[in-house]
Design an enzyme around this catalytic site. Structure first.
Site, PDB file in Angstrom:
ATOM      1  N   CYS A  47       0.833  -1.218   0.000  1.00 59.08           N
ATOM      2  CA  CYS A  47       0.000   0.000   0.000  1.00 59.08           C
ATOM      3  C   CYS A  47       0.863   1.261   0.000  1.00 59.08           C
ATOM      4  O   CYS A  47       0.551   2.244  -0.675  1.00 59.08           O
ATOM      5  CB  CYS A  47      -0.902   0.022   1.225  1.00 59.08           C
ATOM      6  SG  CYS A  47      -2.069  -1.333   1.282  1.00 59.08           S
TER       7      CYS A  47
HETATM    8  C1  BEZ Z   1       0.494  -4.746   1.886  1.00 60.06           C
HETATM    9  O1  BEZ Z   1       0.206  -3.585   1.595  1.00 60.06           O
HETATM   10  O2  BEZ Z   1       1.639  -5.178   1.687  1.00 60.06           O
HETATM   11  C2  BEZ Z   1      -0.546  -5.656   2.450  1.00 60.06           C
HETATM   12  C3  BEZ Z   1      -1.636  -5.132   3.120  1.00 60.06           C
HETATM   13  C4  BEZ Z   1      -2.582  -6.016   3.648  1.00 60.06           C
HETATM   14  C5  BEZ Z   1      -2.429  -7.367   3.484  1.00 60.06           C
HETATM   15  C6  BEZ Z   1      -1.352  -7.869   2.786  1.00 60.06           C
HETATM   16  C7  BEZ Z   1      -0.415  -7.016   2.251  1.00 60.06           C
END
Ligand code: BEZ
Length: 222
Positions: A47
């Site tokens: 994210c």
């Molecule tokens: C991420 O942004 O890496 C992420 C966020 C939630 C679950 C899995 C990955």
């Protein structure tokens, strides 16, 4: 029941954001396209890279009359702290668009942004990486639906915007082919006769010579 999809009017939700209270329909000004995109959670790796990438493309979207609107299930105070990380991760980046907060996860349900597999520590579903491109008529024109493991490609988001704007400019008479990029030829829509195409495209068009001889694959400069 299927959720929000292309052709549907985006729900007129009112939510807190990093830039104050936002009512989605009011955010879409006359003539604006808006990209509403969700993230599973603040302070997470993919994210953070996506938000920084989107911030880096913000000027390109602005040039095209496209506004950006993020949403994640954490609160506004968390978003504001997270923005400091995003900007530090890509020095020189300023996150200029609002991120809405959806702590009770009601909005992500209405926006069809729920990831059925990703849950927080309390077992509540997180948002997926959904992205809706909404037109000035407040209808969803195009959606991406990605899981948490796959960060989106902002070049592709921009390319999709350019395709939508090209089709809209030509009132649906042209579409863009596979892997199209701005500057390349578009294809003439199947509902346009050759006679109409000659009037619409004074520079002409090229018809691919295919075994069926149906003459349906016609390329033109736009
Ligand atoms: C991420 O942004 O890496 C992420 C966020 C939630 C679950 C899995 C990955």
């Amino acid at each position: 029941m299927p959720g929000l999809t292309i052709g549907d009017t985006i729900p007129n939700l009112e939510l807190d954001s990093t830039q104050g209270r936002i009512r989605i329909h009011d955010f879409i000004g006359p003539g604006d396209y808006v990209i509403i995109f969700s993230h599973p959670a603040d302070f997470t790796p993919v994210c953070t890279t996506e938000m920084a990438a989107m911030a880096g493309y913000a000027k390109e979207f602005e040039k095209r009359g496209v506004k950006l609107l993020g949403i994640s299930c954490d609160g506004v105070d968390s978003h504001k702290e997270w923005i400091k990380d995003i900007e530090a991760y890509k020095p020189g980046t300023k996150l200029t668009f609002p991120i809405m907060a959806d702590p009770d996860r009601k909005a992500i349900k209405e926006l069809n942004m729920v990831d059925p597999d990703e849950k927080d520590a309390q077992g509540v579903n997180l948002p997926s990486r959904t992205l809706h491109i909404v037109g000035p008529d407040k209808k969803v024109k195009l959606s991406f639906l990605y899981p948490a493991c796959t960060g989106r490609n902002m070049d592709e988001v921009l390319r999709a915007v350019d395709s939508l704007l090209t089709a809209a400019k030509h009132e649906g008479k042209v579409n863009t082919p596979a892997n199209w990029k701005p500057g390349e030829s578009a294809v003439i829509g199947p509902s346009v006769s050759d006679e109409e195409a000659r009037k619409l495209f004074p520079d002409g068009f090229e018809t691919a010579d295919l075994p069926s001889k149906k003459g349906y694959l016609r390329f033109t400069k736009v």
